[in-house]
Design an enzyme around this catalytic site. Structure first.
Site, short mmCIF file in Angstrom:
data_model
loop_
_atom_site.label_atom_id
_atom_site.label_comp_id
_atom_site.label_asym_id
_atom_site.label_seq_id
_atom_site.Cartn_x
_atom_site.Cartn_y
_atom_site.Cartn_z
N HIS A 194 -15.40 24.13 30.54
CA HIS A 194 -14.11 24.54 29.97
C HIS A 194 -13.32 23.30 29.58
O HIS A 194 -13.10 22.42 30.45
CB HIS A 194 -13.29 25.31 31.00
CG HIS A 194 -13.93 26.58 31.49
ND1 HIS A 194 -13.69 27.81 30.90
CD2 HIS A 194 -14.80 26.81 32.50
CE1 HIS A 194 -14.38 28.74 31.55
NE2 HIS A 194 -15.07 28.17 32.52
N HIS A 253 -2.16 23.35 31.42
CA HIS A 253 -1.75 23.86 30.11
C HIS A 253 -0.33 23.41 29.74
O HIS A 253 -0.01 23.27 28.57
CB HIS A 253 -1.88 25.40 30.07
CG HIS A 253 -3.31 25.85 30.15
ND1 HIS A 253 -3.71 27.01 30.75
CD2 HIS A 253 -4.46 25.27 29.72
CE1 HIS A 253 -5.03 27.11 30.68
NE2 HIS A 253 -5.51 26.06 30.06
N THR A 278 -13.35 26.91 25.10
CA THR A 278 -11.91 26.78 25.30
C THR A 278 -11.20 28.06 24.87
O THR A 278 -11.72 28.80 24.03
CB THR A 278 -11.34 25.55 24.57
OG1 THR A 278 -10.01 25.32 25.04
CG2 THR A 278 -11.35 25.68 23.06
N THR A 279 -10.02 28.29 25.46
CA THR A 279 -9.24 29.50 25.17
C THR A 279 -8.21 29.16 24.10
O THR A 279 -7.27 28.40 24.39
CB THR A 279 -8.49 29.94 26.45
OG1 THR A 279 -9.33 29.75 27.59
CG2 THR A 279 -8.05 31.39 26.35
N LYS A 330 -4.93 29.16 22.13
CA LYS A 330 -3.62 29.55 22.68
C LYS A 330 -2.53 29.59 21.61
O LYS A 330 -2.48 28.72 20.76
CB LYS A 330 -3.21 28.56 23.77
CG LYS A 330 -4.16 28.57 24.96
CD LYS A 330 -4.01 27.32 25.83
CE LYS A 330 -5.09 27.24 26.88
NZ LYS A 330 -6.41 26.81 26.39
N HIS A 352 -18.23 35.47 32.48
CA HIS A 352 -18.09 35.10 33.90
C HIS A 352 -18.33 36.40 34.65
O HIS A 352 -17.53 37.33 34.54
CB HIS A 352 -16.69 34.56 34.18
CG HIS A 352 -16.50 33.15 33.77
ND1 HIS A 352 -16.64 32.72 32.48
CD2 HIS A 352 -16.18 32.04 34.49
CE1 HIS A 352 -16.42 31.42 32.42
NE2 HIS A 352 -16.14 30.98 33.63
N GLU A 406 -18.00 36.38 39.87
CA GLU A 406 -17.44 35.18 40.51
C GLU A 406 -16.74 35.62 41.80
O GLU A 406 -16.61 34.84 42.74
CB GLU A 406 -16.47 34.48 39.55
CG GLU A 406 -16.25 33.01 39.87
CD GLU A 406 -15.39 32.29 38.85
OE1 GLU A 406 -14.90 32.92 37.89
OE2 GLU A 406 -15.19 31.07 39.03
N ASP A 431 -16.03 22.71 35.40
CA ASP A 431 -14.80 21.95 35.16
C ASP A 431 -14.98 20.56 35.78
O ASP A 431 -14.70 20.38 36.97
CB ASP A 431 -13.63 22.66 35.86
CG ASP A 431 -13.40 24.07 35.33
OD1 ASP A 431 -12.99 24.20 34.16
OD2 ASP A 431 -13.65 25.03 36.08
#
Ligand code: 6MZ
Length: 371
Positions: A25, A75, A107-108, A110, A233, A236, A312
């Protein structure tokens, strides 16, 4: 290939062999030094209290809940376009430095109105970051839709080009579990639009105790219908219903898979779904009592498709070489096993067959050099 005689030798082997990273990530891989620098700047501007943040960044060992609190902090630190480009560049350079030859960075995207950021402009900043990579030779697809290939030295004397490490980079867009169906759909549409810029798939991630599978399903189904590979995912945390629903969806890969029951594994085995294994992440977030009970061993012994990944690198202070070494040391694998494990991952990458062919050649060339 001879057996490793000592641990130091194995450590060096795990660093030196070509490797493939499929579960990393972007914001989880920021260098600590960069985070501290960004925090200092925001501290000077009065946006945060540096001393508090410094303590959080330097802390070792975090629960899963603390990890997600930390992501919110990351973030805040990395919100503007230039910072996104900077961290992208650094993350690619860090992976290449340890012989990662193919990186699927997720990556997200945004929206951040205050910064004039949309999901699309966020992704442009990521691609600009790839373009700015200069200490290593990165092959990606730029904003004109052209593949930025490795720089070909015009003459053998161009030692700078010849000495640079080479890395293929492709992108996955993540849907955060906090998002709505509409926001998830926006990410999938953006991914489809950005396929020509190196986006090769979709990931579902975020705090696993937040959100409902059914919220993301329409967007994930749409991705699948459009031929965009999906990784989830999955398991988890313990959530039987969701794990079953995820496996019924037949994703192209799953990440973590810590809480699958026998019947879930049977399903995963029948469909041969590759598993992205993140040893340090699972240990640090207390998904297991000890590394010795990690499902890696069962999957490896059953020849189930799997790939070692970092998750990560920044958050967990790890590297892909370290994950390889941890697996070798814990489960008694030798040099040949580790090289083979890395090479197996070529089949699970989401990039096209040309890229796969090129990575296969990198592994063959490494083996030839050993002979
Ligand atoms: C689930 C995780 C994760 O997307 O902002 N993320 N999601 N489980 C994990 N295991 C610890 N590690 C990272 O990178 C940070 C985001 O990736 C997801 C979370 O949504 C986190 O906010 P990007 O670049």
């Amino acid at each position: 290939m001879e057996k490793c005689t000592n641990l130091a030798e194995m450590k060096e082997w795990c660093r030196a062999i070509p490797k493939i990273e499929l579960h990393a990530h972007l914001n989880g891989c920021i260098r600590d030094s960069t985070l501290l620098e960004l925090a200092k700047l925001l501290g000077e501007k009065g946006v945060i209290i540096f001393a508090d943040v410094e303590h959080v960044i330097r802390k070792c060992g975090r629960s899963l809940t603390e990890c997600f609190q930390l992501f919110d902090l990351f973030h805040i630190l990395a919100t503007d376009h230039e910072t996104i480009s900077r961290i992208t560049k650094e993350v690619v350079e860090d992976f290449a430095a340890e012989e990662v030859v193919y990186l699927e960075l997720r990556t997200t995207p945004k929206n951040n109105e205050a910064k004039g950021m949309t999901k699309r402009s966020y992704m442009k900043a990521v691609i600009n970051g790839l373009r700015s990579v200069d200490t290593v030779d990165a092959s990606f697809i730029n904003l004109n839709g052209k593949t930025e290939s490795f720089c070909e030295p015009m003459q053998k004397s161009c030692t700078t080009c010849m000495e640079k490490k080479k890395i293929y980079v492709r992108l996955l867009l993540s849907i955060d579990r906090r998002e709505t169906t509409a926001a998830a759909m926006e990410t999938v549409c953006l991914a489809l639009e950005m396929r020509e810029f190196g986006v090769v798939g979709i990931d579902l991630s975020g705090n696993p105790v937040v959100g409902e599978w059914n919220t993301f399903l329409p967007a994930l189904k749409y991705a699948k219908e459009q031929g965009l590979p999906v990784t989830l995912h999955c398991g988890e945390v313990s959530n039987k219903m969701e794990i079953q629903a995820m496996l019924n969806f037949s994703p192209d890969r799953i990440g973590h898979a810590c809480f699958l029951d026998e019947d879930d594994w049977e399903k995963a085995r029948l469909s041969q779904i590759p598993v992205e294994i993140c040893l340090t992440s699972n240990l640090r977030t207390q998904r297991l009592s000890s590394i010795h009970v990690h499902h890696f061993a069962n999957l490896y012994n059953a020849n189930h498709p799997l790939v070692l990944c970092t998750d990560d690198t920044g958050l967990f202070s790890t590297s892909l070489s370290n994950e390889y070494y941890l697996a070798a040391e814990t489960f008694g694998l030798d040099k040949k096993d580790m090289l083979q494990l890395g090479a197996n991952a070529i089949e699970f990458v989401f990039a096209d067959s040309e890229v796969k062919k090129a990575i296969r050649e990198i592994f063959r060339a490494f083996e030839r050099r050993l002979a």
